[in-house]
Design a protein around this motif. Sequence first.
Motif, short mmCIF file in Angstrom:
data_model
loop_
_atom_site.label_atom_id
_atom_site.label_comp_id
_atom_site.label_asym_id
_atom_site.label_seq_id
_atom_site.Cartn_x
_atom_site.Cartn_y
_atom_site.Cartn_z
N ASP A 1 -42.11 6.37 5.12
CA ASP A 1 -43.09 5.41 5.63
C ASP A 1 -42.39 4.39 6.53
OD1 ASP A 1 -45.12 3.64 6.13
OD2 ASP A 1 -45.35 2.96 4.05
N LEU B 1 -37.55 5.81 2.15
CA LEU B 1 -37.30 7.00 1.34
C LEU B 1 -38.55 7.88 1.24
CD1 LEU B 1 -35.09 5.64 -1.59
CD2 LEU B 1 -34.42 7.25 0.20
N CYS B 2 -39.71 7.24 1.33
CA CYS B 2 -40.97 7.99 1.29
C CYS B 2 -41.43 8.41 2.69
CB CYS B 2 -42.06 7.13 0.64
SG CYS B 2 -41.76 6.74 -1.09
N ALA C 1 -37.35 1.57 -0.15
CA ALA C 1 -38.31 2.41 -0.86
C ALA C 1 -39.31 3.04 0.10
CB ALA C 1 -39.04 1.58 -1.92
N ALA C 2 -39.77 2.27 1.08
CA ALA C 2 -40.73 2.81 2.05
C ALA C 2 -40.08 3.89 2.90
CB ALA C 2 -41.25 1.68 2.93
#
Length: 244
Positions: free
Chosen positions: A219, A216-217, A213-214
């Motif tokens: 980050d 994909l952003c 998730a990180a």
Amino acid sequence: MIPAEKKRWFETMFAAYNRWLIGRSFAGLHVRGLERWTGASGPVVLIANHSNWWDGLLLFQVNQLLLRRDFYVMMEEKGLRAYPFFRKLGAYSIRRDSTADIRASLRYTADRLQSPNALVCLFPQGRIRHQEVRPLDFAPGVALALRDAPPDAKICLATLNYSFLEDQRPEAFLALSEPMSVRDLLAADPDSAKNLTARLERHLTVQLDSQRAALLCGDATGYRNVLRGKLSTGDWYRRVFQRA
């Protein structure tokens, strides 16, 4: 069961080749959580997801560059017979269709963990599965291996994620969890291998999904680029034409 046949000279030679190979194939190898290993003592069991042919090679290289422990990795017998030179790097086999062979592999794992500097890598999925596949579907052998490990051994969860970002080639990301003791982990489920396997799978899934998730952003906070890739065609183009 095929045991490892480690050769220090071969590890040194292969590490140089593997570094070149990784640099040619990836824009970078990024690692997060290395600070958690500062001062860590005792043998370590590294439990990782298995989504790529590169997984074991990247873990081997990170150990060579940074952790510098006595590296071992459990490998499917079919693969080890196809690439027997991996034995010289610490690979040993497991054959999942033989109960006797599984027991021998688990005993061998426990024996390796008697060394305080050992690092044993396990891929509980048992085979390569795409990094997006859920559930991870751990085999129960991982819990049995931990039950035979020394109580002072540490367990570390390692999640590997491969992503294309702004470079011509993919980036490899490795996240390491806080090491936890086998003693503490077994205390919650002293008699149930099934429950322990499910708990390990759940923890690794949460870490893997959080990492994904990180990324994909965009980050990548906390990651350290430990191995930079060779210049790609795009890199050379920017250097030559943008400078001009």
